[in-house]
Design a protein around this motif. Sequence first.
Motif, PDB file in Angstrom:
ATOM      1  N   PRO A  40      58.126  67.269  60.581  1.00 20.81           N
ATOM      2  CA  PRO A  40      59.160  68.273  60.875  1.00 20.81           C
ATOM      3  C   PRO A  40      60.231  68.296  59.786  1.00 20.81           C
ATOM      4  O   PRO A  40      60.699  67.235  59.342  1.00 20.81           O
ATOM      5  N   LEU A  41      60.601  69.484  59.345  1.00 25.10           N
ATOM      6  CA  LEU A  41      61.626  69.632  58.309  1.00 25.10           C
ATOM      7  C   LEU A  41      62.994  69.560  58.981  1.00 25.10           C
ATOM      8  O   LEU A  41      63.414  70.493  59.652  1.00 25.10           O
TER       9      LEU A  41
ATOM     10  N   CYS B 109      52.193  78.663  50.065  1.00 23.95           N
ATOM     11  CA  CYS B 109      50.822  79.033  49.675  1.00 23.95           C
ATOM     12  C   CYS B 109      49.848  77.878  49.853  1.00 23.95           C
ATOM     13  O   CYS B 109      48.688  78.093  50.244  1.00 23.95           O
ATOM     14  N   THR B 110      50.280  76.671  49.553  1.00 19.37           N
ATOM     15  CA  THR B 110      49.398  75.503  49.623  1.00 19.37           C
ATOM     16  C   THR B 110      49.408  74.835  50.988  1.00 19.37           C
ATOM     17  O   THR B 110      48.635  73.893  51.215  1.00 19.37           O
ATOM     18  N   GLY B 111      50.286  75.290  51.895  1.00 22.42           N
ATOM     19  CA  GLY B 111      50.368  74.687  53.220  1.00 22.42           C
ATOM     20  C   GLY B 111      51.297  73.498  53.309  1.00 22.42           C
ATOM     21  O   GLY B 111      51.385  72.865  54.367  1.00 22.42           O
ATOM     22  N   ALA B 112      51.991  73.163  52.225  1.00 22.04           N
ATOM     23  CA  ALA B 112      52.951  72.055  52.283  1.00 22.04           C
ATOM     24  C   ALA B 112      54.101  72.387  53.235  1.00 22.04           C
ATOM     25  O   ALA B 112      54.652  71.509  53.892  1.00 22.04           O
ATOM     26  N   ILE B 113      54.477  73.671  53.305  1.00 22.92           N
ATOM     27  CA  ILE B 113      55.411  74.165  54.319  1.00 22.92           C
ATOM     28  C   ILE B 113      54.649  75.054  55.269  1.00 22.92           C
ATOM     29  O   ILE B 113      53.936  75.964  54.842  1.00 22.92           O
ATOM     30  N   GLN B 114      54.788  74.771  56.567  1.00 17.58           N
ATOM     31  CA  GLN B 114      54.110  75.567  57.581  1.00 17.58           C
ATOM     32  C   GLN B 114      55.074  75.912  58.700  1.00 17.58           C
ATOM     33  O   GLN B 114      55.838  75.054  59.166  1.00 17.58           O
ATOM     34  N   HIS B 115      55.040  77.162  59.123  1.00 14.57           N
ATOM     35  CA  HIS B 115      55.827  77.605  60.268  1.00 14.57           C
ATOM     36  C   HIS B 115      54.946  77.457  61.500  1.00 14.57           C
ATOM     37  O   HIS B 115      53.930  78.140  61.630  1.00 14.57           O
ATOM     38  N   THR B 116      55.318  76.546  62.394  1.00 14.70           N
ATOM     39  CA  THR B 116      54.495  76.244  63.558  1.00 14.70           C
ATOM     40  C   THR B 116      55.255  76.583  64.845  1.00 14.70           C
ATOM     41  O   THR B 116      56.435  76.925  64.822  1.00 14.70           O
ATOM     42  N   ALA B 117      54.560  76.468  65.968  1.00 13.63           N
ATOM     43  CA  ALA B 117      55.186  76.760  67.258  1.00 13.63           C
ATOM     44  C   ALA B 117      56.348  75.824  67.539  1.00 13.63           C
ATOM     45  O   ALA B 117      57.318  76.189  68.210  1.00 13.63           O
TER      46      ALA B 117
ATOM     47  N   GLY C 204      58.303  74.516  65.189  1.00 12.55           N
ATOM     48  CA  GLY C 204      59.316  74.622  64.150  1.00 12.55           C
ATOM     49  C   GLY C 204      58.658  74.667  62.781  1.00 12.55           C
ATOM     50  O   GLY C 204      57.543  75.165  62.634  1.00 12.55           O
ATOM     51  N   VAL C 205      59.342  74.112  61.792  1.00 16.20           N
ATOM     52  CA  VAL C 205      58.840  74.128  60.413  1.00 16.20           C
ATOM     53  C   VAL C 205      58.458  72.720  59.998  1.00 16.20           C
ATOM     54  O   VAL C 205      59.251  71.769  60.152  1.00 16.20           O
ATOM     55  N   ASP C 206      57.242  72.580  59.475  1.00 12.11           N
ATOM     56  CA  ASP C 206      56.767  71.296  58.957  1.00 12.11           C
ATOM     57  C   ASP C 206      56.774  71.329  57.431  1.00 12.11           C
ATOM     58  O   ASP C 206      56.461  72.351  56.816  1.00 12.11           O
ATOM     59  N   TYR C 207      57.125  70.185  56.858  1.00 15.25           N
ATOM     60  CA  TYR C 207      57.056  70.006  55.409  1.00 15.25           C
ATOM     61  C   TYR C 207      56.217  68.768  55.130  1.00 15.25           C
ATOM     62  O   TYR C 207      56.560  67.670  55.555  1.00 15.25           O
TER      63      TYR C 207
END
Length: 209
Positions: free
Chosen positions: A199-200, A182-190, A192-195
């Motif tokens: 990159p996570l 919800c806050t954007g701390a985790i984002q699904h990007t082209a 992969g996944v960023d935390y």
Amino acid sequence: MIKIAVLVSGSGSNLQALIDANLSGQIAGVISNKPEAYALERAQKAGIQTALIEHKQYPNREAFDDAMHQQLLDWDVDLVVLAGFMRILSAKFVKAWEGKMVNIHPSLLPCYKGMHTHQRVLNTGDTLHGCTVHYVTAELDAGQALAQGVLKVNPHDNAETLANRVHVLEHVIYPQVVEWICTGAIQHTARGVDYRGQPLQAPVQFCKL
């Protein structure tokens, strides 16, 4: 504000944990495939819209999933949260919500995909067990893991006590991961996944040993 839909089939304890967390996002609605699911009552008490879409009323899985998909669109949902939803989703539905749908599984994935995880852990003699929040993909329990709750298996544990202890962890980590999304701390990007902008590489771990 991110709009969330929660899919349920049973009592809805994880739904209640999400409600109690006062998320930055809005739980826009709850869908159940079973009319007797207590989760529907939990949602109604919290003033959340509900929809009963009974899978038995549809000729096949795809038709049922299409009905759910339309309801999610009607609610203008950004994130789908599976919380004890006991239906295998069609590839078409999963593809439509790829990167926007999460699940919690009662094991430390990739170990023990599927059912009866607590007894399987005991049968194998593992010393650690827990739960994993992950993105949903077409392959069962195989999407990228975002966070894990880890606990130590006690000598006196049986499948029931282990399940109860894992449930406690679920109610901690699931709301936290949803809040991060919800806050954007985790984002699904082209890519992969960023935390938190990076990159996570491995799931964030919460330990209760």
